[in-house]
Design a protein around this motif. Structure first.
Motif, PDB file in Angstrom:
ATOM      1  N   ASN A   1       0.806  -1.217   0.000  1.00 36.98           N
ATOM      2  CA  ASN A   1       0.000   0.000   0.000  1.00 36.98           C
ATOM      3  C   ASN A   1       0.843   1.273   0.000  1.00 36.98           C
ATOM      4  O   ASN A   1       0.360   2.338   0.353  1.00 36.98           O
TER       5      ASN A   1
ATOM      6  N   GLN B   1       6.150  -3.717   8.494  1.00 35.68           N
ATOM      7  CA  GLN B   1       4.897  -3.065   8.852  1.00 35.68           C
ATOM      8  C   GLN B   1       3.888  -4.072   9.362  1.00 35.68           C
ATOM      9  O   GLN B   1       3.190  -3.858  10.353  1.00 35.68           O
TER      10      GLN B   1
ATOM     11  N   ARG C   1       4.715  -5.185  12.864  1.00 33.79           N
ATOM     12  CA  ARG C   1       4.324  -4.204  13.872  1.00 33.79           C
ATOM     13  C   ARG C   1       2.831  -4.265  14.140  1.00 33.79           C
ATOM     14  O   ARG C   1       2.382  -4.177  15.268  1.00 33.79           O
ATOM     15  N   PHE C   2       2.062  -4.446  13.058  1.00 30.16           N
ATOM     16  CA  PHE C   2       0.617  -4.506  13.243  1.00 30.16           C
ATOM     17  C   PHE C   2       0.235  -5.735  14.056  1.00 30.16           C
ATOM     18  O   PHE C   2      -0.605  -5.670  14.945  1.00 30.16           O
TER      19      PHE C   2
ATOM     20  N   LEU D   1       0.808  -5.138  17.686  1.00 26.29           N
ATOM     21  CA  LEU D   1      -0.251  -4.337  18.294  1.00 26.29           C
ATOM     22  C   LEU D   1      -1.486  -5.180  18.555  1.00 26.29           C
ATOM     23  O   LEU D   1      -2.076  -5.137  19.636  1.00 26.29           O
TER      24      LEU D   1
ATOM     25  N   CYS E   1      -4.736   6.568   4.529  1.00 26.25           N
ATOM     26  CA  CYS E   1      -4.871   5.559   5.581  1.00 26.25           C
ATOM     27  C   CYS E   1      -4.639   6.165   6.969  1.00 26.25           C
ATOM     28  O   CYS E   1      -4.172   7.291   7.103  1.00 26.25           O
TER      29      CYS E   1
ATOM     30  N   MET F   1      -0.195   5.752  12.573  1.00 26.58           N
ATOM     31  CA  MET F   1       0.381   6.262  13.818  1.00 26.58           C
ATOM     32  C   MET F   1       1.896   6.151  13.774  1.00 26.58           C
ATOM     33  O   MET F   1       2.442   5.376  12.985  1.00 26.58           O
TER      34      MET F   1
ATOM     35  N   PHE G   1       6.493   4.284  11.241  1.00 28.49           N
ATOM     36  CA  PHE G   1       5.046   4.383  11.047  1.00 28.49           C
ATOM     37  C   PHE G   1       4.395   3.035  11.306  1.00 28.49           C
ATOM     38  O   PHE G   1       5.051   1.992  11.306  1.00 28.49           O
ATOM     39  N   LEU G   2       3.125   3.084  11.538  1.00 33.65           N
ATOM     40  CA  LEU G   2       2.322   1.869  11.680  1.00 33.65           C
ATOM     41  C   LEU G   2       0.944   2.199  11.119  1.00 33.65           C
ATOM     42  O   LEU G   2       0.234   3.061  11.637  1.00 33.65           O
ATOM     43  N   VAL G   3       0.597   1.539  10.011  1.00 30.62           N
ATOM     44  CA  VAL G   3      -0.718   1.764   9.408  1.00 30.62           C
ATOM     45  C   VAL G   3      -1.709   0.851  10.114  1.00 30.62           C
ATOM     46  O   VAL G   3      -1.499  -0.355  10.216  1.00 30.62           O
ATOM     47  N   ILE G   4      -2.788   1.444  10.614  1.00 29.31           N
ATOM     48  CA  ILE G   4      -3.789   0.667  11.344  1.00 29.31           C
ATOM     49  C   ILE G   4      -4.872   0.170  10.385  1.00 29.31           C
ATOM     50  O   ILE G   4      -5.326  -0.955  10.482  1.00 29.31           O
TER      51      ILE G   4
END
Lengths: 1144, 135
Positions: free
Chosen positions: A105, A147, A150-151, A154, B55, B58, B78-81
């Protein structure tokens, strides 16, 4: 927390190996192309020209990824150069063809410089743009992968939170806090209350949330965990505030704070208006401040009805708390804990062989480790090695731990599958941390612990628990002012807590080395701290907070009246409270100094008497845990190395010597000089825990600034540095600051794999990590270190005497006297007596335990017989008394932190009641120590000198405290007093000293025998001019000062003899050179009057008659008019003539 | 006992700056709820990267912010939620959506599953089943 570093899915291949195989020939075909062969140049692209161009956090990690990526392609016979770099443009929102690039993305937009590298690779070939683009595509894949990781992290965190037992109660908790004033939340360890409740409330809109913790370490840990969960670890919404540290900004919404500190905030802000919600955690622990806070909550709710209070406790004894807050109608929510099933085995029979074996010699204090070893061997037999799970053994104390550890190591010598780790609070930090490390595959940890791991420390991975059922508990006996460390049965609550430790990470097993019947006979709960400690500090704090009567305070379980009354009495003795229990100026100052009151008093006196730095060191050193590790006195080498720091004066002085030595090591240490010993190594070699010295330094600075706030010491004058020195210091500061920041970003200590053959040591390998304590120390000290070294300890004799007196002023009446037969006995049979407690031993760690002869009066220190005086006690000028910090009873009572003092001098300076006979040859101090001075007039002179010194001492203190620094007391006055005190302490007077028993006292005093004492009422008081003598109705005699009663002690034949001898001996006054026959008291009075004449040069003029036999005299030479006695007139004539002759 | 009033806060200036208002994000599907720093395609705190759609982003909450003279890259901070589904235009987290040139929530993607290349159809079906079972 403390997890394995997660294994990356792609790091299984070893890329170095890979690279070797790749042909590095000149003619590298496109099929064989590998970025690894051109690492240098692509690395440059990866890093860019500065940090803002750098594409990845961890380049090494990226290259590992790339290696794996290339290997994957290779396996499917693809060339790395064949991968697509960009998906084709498409009009439809769902592209119909498959292209991996559609899955990402984001696109990379590196700077132009990066895209067009000008440099050439090793072989001089340039890299074409196509390859750069492919490289960047791989970077893109890498970033996308990171990325997603990291998600996932969380999501995992959120899932963990949602699965906590407390999570379903969120709404109920928020609702209760919004609608009620007070909520009691009961939940067992692991339910998540400490981390979640504050978040629930914050999310519900409460933004000034304070959460108290009994321990500092918990404040830091919770603040870190909660900020992690709230994703603001690098911001300041969540903060903490503890004794030495504050991480709090104006944006802080949730604050973890120690109980003690919150209480302190009450004295500035009595309704705690800075908080809207106060959460008090761990109230079931029933520690002193927790209990105090509960009472405060009751008061707060009355004063501030809008405040919200949440009390959090384990699920024990909830009724006690709910009953206490019955009136306030506390809402109660119970949250079940999350424990795996635990099998329970009562095994009292294991203890039986011990009884048979040691039936006779049951006095042996060593614990029989046999049952513990049997259980270890049973675990070995019953549970296969492959099944993980460690063992935790609960024992009562250090010795018990040592004997089980020794036996277990012996057992393990063949088995080799256990890692034995002791755990108790006197271990060094490093050794304590070991219990959190992992055991290697196929091995188990065996942690042998005190009840420290019952609540304070939580170790995961425990499957087996062995509970001895015993603990050591410190209690306080207010009558003897003695602490008692006693082994006793634990409570049911503790037993359950211990058992629970086996079921935190999986099903577990708990072995209790006692019977079920014994379990049911245990007390329900452990005794609250308030019933086990002295209350002086607490009471003083209460009074200063405006709670004048502790007897009326709503304690959840009030302490014994005896303890309260004794503590109030002690505060009065320290002159912190007046007779009617009002705060004095000393008391006011003391309440602001957060150390035990007697240390506070010491600090006050120290700062007044210009011994600030050494007193600060002393107070700090005596207030932190002892720096000696348990190796310090077992290892001869340690003892030897420490020898030159030992002081013959006693333990407190040794302590400050060690601190000073440590500072010197720190000062001279140069980090570039590798061979030089650093302070950490220095400490280790001497069996010292370096952390304590850092704590001393910190506390010392804290205390200093507090004293400054109380205006007891002057504001700091600017450092006198040259410009050059200042710039060096600035550079140094900058460097240290960067080290500190670097440390902050460093990961916390990770759990390591334990070594099987762990035997001690080897922690000292400097692993290149920053010693943050050292950095902080240097940051706060800087150039001050020189002053520190100079001032850390008393160097000159006078200073040392002053320092000892200052310590004494805080410690009195904590004094002891040697047993009269000590000189006949060996090291282990030395006994000491205090007024209330006879037969106390010297603690084996004390200097005087080994060097006990220091306290004896040796043969050549003994004086010859004087006159008709007879006594079985030795006559000497060298008697010593011992002052101590505390008495601790373990197997027997011990004096802790002892220091020697010259007996008579100290007693006369500090005793509350000094009772004398007519010739001052027999003096009884505080109704328990009797001093006989058989040499005529020696006792009297000593008393006169001491009372003079006492007056001046007290005058200076009250001047300093009451005048609020307005008027400066002249330094000469201090100098003179210090000099006189030193002379006084060193003066040689022979006497005997004897301990009196209550029965002896009956026969020693005149008492109230209606004997006419009026003749004793001195109309001219030589001890204190403005003190009017009054009769002492109880003991007889008269008070000549607040403390001294004259003539109340019965005469003896030798003292009567002495009185007569004094009177009969012609006395030539050295002042006026006249000859008299006077009684001793007449002489004192005469000295007082004659005093001015003693100094012939500056003769004082008698401008007013002070006595009836003076008459007006006009000198014909100096033309002055004076009131004088005949003698004085004669003297004056003589002097005046001389002066006149000289001037002519 | 505790001291503390006298110990000075060593907060850096950065900490004292008022934190910018955060943007709430709520996933329609799993109800994941977070506050993010940015909504759009060019977050100011990230460099060298541009998102292909708007998007919810955070700052990477798990690592310290990059510093001018530090070692941490601004590219990874960065971290896309999540983001909006291209079809239903509701917010979805990364787990409850799939990105293929655009973000599609699993439900929408499933309703159009045949439009996707076969390579990802099975993935869409699998995730759809997982969501259904969760319910």
């Amino acid at each position: 927390m403390g997890k394995h570093k997660r294994r990356r899915s792609y790091d299984s291949d070893d890329y170095r190996h890979q690279r070797k195989r790749t042909p590095k020939c000149e003619t590298e075909s496109d099929e064989e192309f590998s970025f690894l062969n051109h690492k240098r140049i692509f690395h440059k692209i990866l890093l860019g020209y500065n940090i803002s161009e750098q594409l990845v956090d961890d380049p090494a990690d990226f290259w590992l990824f790339l290696t794996k990526y290339e290997a994957l392609l290779k396996r499917s016979m693809q060339s790395v150069l064949s991968i697509k770099t960009e998906a084709p443009q498409t009009d439809s929102i769902i592209p119909s063809n498959y292209d991996k690039n559609y899955l990402m993305n984001f696109k990379l937009k590196p700077s132009k410089n990066q895209m067009t590298p000008t440099s050439f690779d090793n072989e001089g070939k340039s890299i074409d743009d196509k390859k750069v683009e492919i490289f960047l595509t791989i970077v893109r894949h890498y970033l996308d992968f990171k990325q997603k990781e990291r998600f996932k992290k969380l999501k995992k965190l959120r899932k963990f939170q949602a699965n906590l037992p407390i999570a379903p109660y969120e709404k109920e908790i928020v609702h209760a806090v919004k609608n009620e004033s007070i909520l009691i939340l009961a939940g067992d360890t692991g339910c998540g209350k400490s981390t979640q409740v504050c978040q629930y409330l914050y999310n519900a809109g409460f933004d000034k949330v304070a959460c108290t913790q009994p321990r500092r370490i918990a404040c830091i840990g919770l603040a870190k965990r909660v900020s992690h969960e709230m994703l603001c670890e690098y911001e300041s919404e969540v903060g903490y505030q503890i004794r030495f540290e504050k991480q709090k900004t104006k944006h802080t919404k949730i604050l973890f704070i120690t109980e003690g500190l919150l209480l302190r905030q009450l004295s500035d802000d009595e309704n705690l208006t800075q908080y809207s919600v106060i959460i008090i955690d761990e109230i079931h622990e029933r520690n002193l401040y927790g209990d105090f806070l509960l009472g405060i909550c009751k008061c707060l709710l009355r004063a501030r009805p809008e405040i919200k209070i949440v009390l959090m406790s384990a699920t024990i004894n909830i009724n006690l708390f709910s009953n206490f807050f019955d009136e306030e109608q506390a809402k109660i929510i119970e949250v079940p804990g999350r424990l795996f099933p635990i099998k329970l085995h009562y095994m009292p029979h294991l203890k039986n062989p011990e009884l048979k074996l040691e039936a006779k010699s049951s006095r042996s204090e060593r614990l029989n480790p046999e049952p513990y070893i049997q259980l270890m061997s049973m675990i070995d037999k019953k549970y296969p090695k492959e099944e993980k799970g460690d063992l935790l053994i609960f024992l009562s104390g250090l010795n018990e731990i040592q004997s089980v550890v020794d036996a277990a190591k012996e057992y393990n010598r063949e088995k080799q599958n256990w890692i034995i780790l002791p755990l108790h609070s006197s271990l060094s930090m490093q050794d304590q941390d070991k219990v959190f490390d992992y055991a290697p595959e196929g091995m188990r940890k065996c942690i042998v612990s005190t009840n420290i791991s019952e609540t304070s420390l939580t170790i995961d991975g425990i499957r087996f628990v062995i509970d001895s059922g015993k603990m050591k508990e410190m209690t306080y006996d207010p009558n003897y002012k003695m602490q008692r460390l006693k082994e006793m049965w634990i409570s049911k609550a503790s037993a359950e807590q211990r058992k629970g430790r086996a079921g935190r990470t999986g099903p577990g097993i708990c072995y209790r080395l006692y019977s079920e019947k014994e379990f049911y006979e245990l007390e329900n709960y452990t005794k609250a701290e308030i019933h086990r400690v002295p209350l002086e500090s607490l009471l003083l704090q209460m009074i200063s907070m405006g709670l004048p009567n502790a007897r009326l305070f709503p304690f959840i379980e009030p302490p014994s009246i005896e303890n309260i009354e004794n503590s109030i009495l002690a505060l009065k003795q320290l002159e912190a409270l007046t007779i009617d229990e009002k705060l004095t100026s000393i008391g006011k100052a003391l309440s602001k100094i957060p150390v035990e009151v007697f240390l506070g008093k010491m600090l006050l006196i120290g700062s007044i008497f210009r011994q600030l730095q050494p007193t600060l060191t002393l107070a700090a050193a005596l207030n932190v845990q002892s720096p000696f590790t348990n190796r310090a006195f077992r290892d001869l080498e340690c003892e030897k190395l420490r020898a030159d720091c030992e002081s013959t004066h006693g333990d407190p002085i040794t302590l400050i010597n060690l601190y000073r030595e440590w500072l010197l090591v720190k000062k001279s240490f140069d980090s570039r000089d590798r061979d030089r010993e650093n302070s950490r190594q220095w400490c280790r070699k001497r069996g010292l825990e370096e952390q304590r010295f850092y704590e001393i330094t910190k506390l010392k600075n804290q205390l200093e600034s507090l004293l400054r706030e109380c205006q007891l010491i002057e504001e700091k004058t600017d450092e006198k540095l040259t410009a050059a020195e200042r710039s060096i210091r600035a550079g140094e500061k900058k460097y240290l600051g960067s080290l500190k920041r670097a440390h902050k970003m460093e990961a916390p200590r990770e759990r390591r794999l334990l070594k099987a053959d762990d035997d001690e040591m080897d922690d000292e390998v400097n692993d290149g990590r920053i010693d943050i304590r050292d950095v902080e120390f240097r940051l706060s000290m800087g150039s001050k270190i020189n002053d520190l070294v100079l001032n850390a300890t008393a160097t000159s004799g006078t200073d040392l005497i002053m320092l000892k007196l200052i310590l004494m002023s805080g410690l009195y009446p904590k004094i002891a006297i040697s047993d009269e037969f000590n000189y006949l006995k060996s090291m282990n049979e030395q006994f000491f007596h205090t007024k209330s407690k006879p037969y106390i031993s010297m603690h084996p760690m004390s200097y005087f335990a080994k060097n006990f002869q220091e306290l004896h009066v040796s043969g050549n220190e003994m004086a010859d017989k004087v006159g008709i005086y007879k006594s079985k006690y030795p006559l000497s000028s060298k008697h010593q008394i011992i002052c101590y910090l505390s008495i601790l009873e373990t197997t027997k009572p011990y004096l802790m932190n002892s220091m020697r003092m010259p007996a008579a001098q100290t007693l006369l300076l500090f005793a509350q009641e000094i009772d004398c006979n007519l010739t001052f040859s027999r003096i009884i101090c505080d109704s328990w120590l009797c001093l006989d001075f058989p040499m005529p007039e020696t006792g009297q002179t000593l008393v006169a000198r001491s009372s003079n010194l006492r007056n001046r001492w007290n005058k200076l203190i009250s001047m300093k405290l009451d005048n609020e620094m307005g008027c400066q007391v002249k330094t000469e006055e201090f100098d003179a007093l210090e000099r006189d005190l030193a002379n006084f302490m060193n003066c040689e007077v022979v006497y005997t000293i004897k301990r009196l028993l209550p029965a002896d006292l009956k026969n020693l005093y005149k008492g109230n025998r209606h004997e006419d004492c009026s003749n004793l009422l001195l109309n001219q008081n030589p001890f204190c001019e403005d003190f009017a003598c009054i009769a002492n109705d109880v003991k007889g005699g008269v008070y000549v000062t607040e403390h001294i009663t004259y003539g109340c002690v019965d005469e003896t034949d030798w003292s009567l003899n002495m009185a007569e001898e004094i009177y009969m001996t012609e006395f030539e006054c050295p002042g006026c050179n006249m000859i008299f026959n006077m009684t001793n008291i007449q002489k004192l009075q005469h000295f007082h009057v004659c005093k001015p004449a003693k100094n012939e040069e500056e003769q004082k003029e008698f401008l007013q008659p002070t006595s009836s036999n003076q008459k007006l005299y006009k000198c014909s030479i100096c033309k002055k008019e004076m009131y004088m006695t005949n003698i004085d007139i004669l003297k004056h004539k003589k002097i005046c003539k001389v002066i006149k002759e000289e001037s002519i | 006992m505790e001291i503390g009033e006298s110990s000075k806060s060593k907060a850096t200036d950065e900490q004292n700056l008022q934190p910018a208002e955060k943007i709430p994000f709520l996933c329609r599907e799993c109800k994941m709820s977070e506050l993010v720093h940015y909504y759009g395609s060019k977050p100011p705190f990230v460099r060298n990267i541009e998102f292909l759609e708007d998007c919810y982003v955070m700052k990477d909450p798990f690592s310290a912010p990059p510093l001018k003279n530090g070692k941490r890259s601004y590219t990874e901070y960065f971290l896309v939620i999540g983001s909006k589904c291209k079809i239903c235009e509701e917010d979805f987290c990364k787990d409850c959506s799939i990105f293929y040139s655009n973000t599609f929530c699993i439900r929408c993607a499933h309703s159009q599953v045949s439009q996707f290349p076969v390579e990802i159809q099975s993935k869409i079906r699998k995730e759809f089943l997982a969501i259904k079972n969760d319910r």
